[in-house]
Design a protein around this motif. Sequence first.
Motif, mmCIF file in Angstrom:
data_model
loop_
_atom_site.group_PDB
_atom_site.id
_atom_site.type_symbol
_atom_site.label_atom_id
_atom_site.label_comp_id
_atom_site.label_asym_id
_atom_site.label_seq_id
_atom_site.Cartn_x
_atom_site.Cartn_y
_atom_site.Cartn_z
ATOM 1 N N ARG A 207 -0.640 -4.318 10.347
ATOM 2 C CA ARG A 207 -0.710 -2.848 10.426
ATOM 3 C C ARG A 207 -2.041 -2.390 11.002
ATOM 4 O O ARG A 207 -2.090 -1.452 11.805
ATOM 5 N N GLN A 208 -3.110 -3.039 10.578
ATOM 6 C CA GLN A 208 -4.442 -2.659 11.067
ATOM 7 C C GLN A 208 -4.536 -2.863 12.576
ATOM 8 O O GLN A 208 -5.038 -2.012 13.308
ATOM 9 N N THR A 209 -4.035 -3.988 13.054
ATOM 10 C CA THR A 209 -4.052 -4.276 14.489
ATOM 11 C C THR A 209 -3.216 -3.256 15.260
ATOM 12 O O THR A 209 -3.614 -2.782 16.319
ATOM 13 N N ARG B 140 -0.852 -6.247 5.963
ATOM 14 C CA ARG B 140 -2.014 -5.355 6.122
ATOM 15 C C ARG B 140 -2.737 -5.625 7.442
ATOM 16 O O ARG B 140 -3.132 -4.697 8.145
ATOM 17 N N ALA B 141 -2.931 -6.909 7.759
ATOM 18 C CA ALA B 141 -3.625 -7.272 9.008
ATOM 19 C C ALA B 141 -2.826 -6.823 10.222
ATOM 20 O O ALA B 141 -3.388 -6.337 11.210
ATOM 21 N N ASP C 1 0.825 -1.212 0.000
ATOM 22 C CA ASP C 1 0.000 0.000 0.000
ATOM 23 C C ASP C 1 0.866 1.272 0.000
ATOM 24 O O ASP C 1 0.684 2.164 0.828
ATOM 25 N N ARG D 194 -2.580 -0.187 14.368
ATOM 26 C CA ARG D 194 -3.300 1.097 14.375
ATOM 27 C C ARG D 194 -4.397 1.105 15.431
ATOM 28 O O ARG D 194 -4.599 2.090 16.127
ATOM 29 N N LEU D 195 -5.110 -0.020 15.534
ATOM 30 C CA LEU D 195 -6.182 -0.110 16.536
ATOM 31 C C LEU D 195 -5.615 0.003 17.944
ATOM 32 O O LEU D 195 -6.169 0.679 18.796
#
Length: 198
Positions: free
Chosen positions: A168-170, A165-166, A51, A172-173
């Motif tokens: 990074r998402q975690t 991606r998964a 991304d 960020r959360l």
Amino acid sequence: MDSWRVAVLGDGGVGKTALAVQFTLNCFVGTSFLTYDPTIEDAYRKQLIVDNKMCFVEVIDTAGQEEYATLRDQWVREGQGFILVYSIASRSTFERLEVFRQSMLRVKRQKPIFMLVGNKCDKTYEREVSREEGIALARTFGCEFMETSARTAYNVELLFTNLVRALRQTKRLEAGGLSTRQGDRPPRDGKRPRCVVM
């Protein structure tokens, strides 16, 4: 640049090393049954863009044989993301996945970020585990599912890209404090209704 350590778990002979080498070196390492030399632990490294953002991935290639089970906890402790691999041409490797999942759940305090992978999907005539069974198990585990072929490189890059991606998402959360709220916690049994099928 973010950096991730990914441990590849699964029974012996499912193609963990082949996946790691195909991803990092873009080549296939095949093993015949006569020359099969099980890995104890190796690490492979690669920089890639996910991304539009550069990242560094270290792949920990682990031993699947039961005699190395005592080392498994150490690999799980070191890993931030996980790839749980079976061979579509071997039902026994599919049935042993719960052993590796339990290792992750036991060692990690938070729900581990992992993907379920049916490798060797080029061996269509030797298939013992259907794609539908893989999808169903991933739904039970609460993770993403994908079939790959280390031999043809099918879905290999996409597998690691989706895992990054998964992760990074975690992250960020967690940075936003969302993971500390009760409503955002996954159930303690590790099951989650969401499942993305590739």
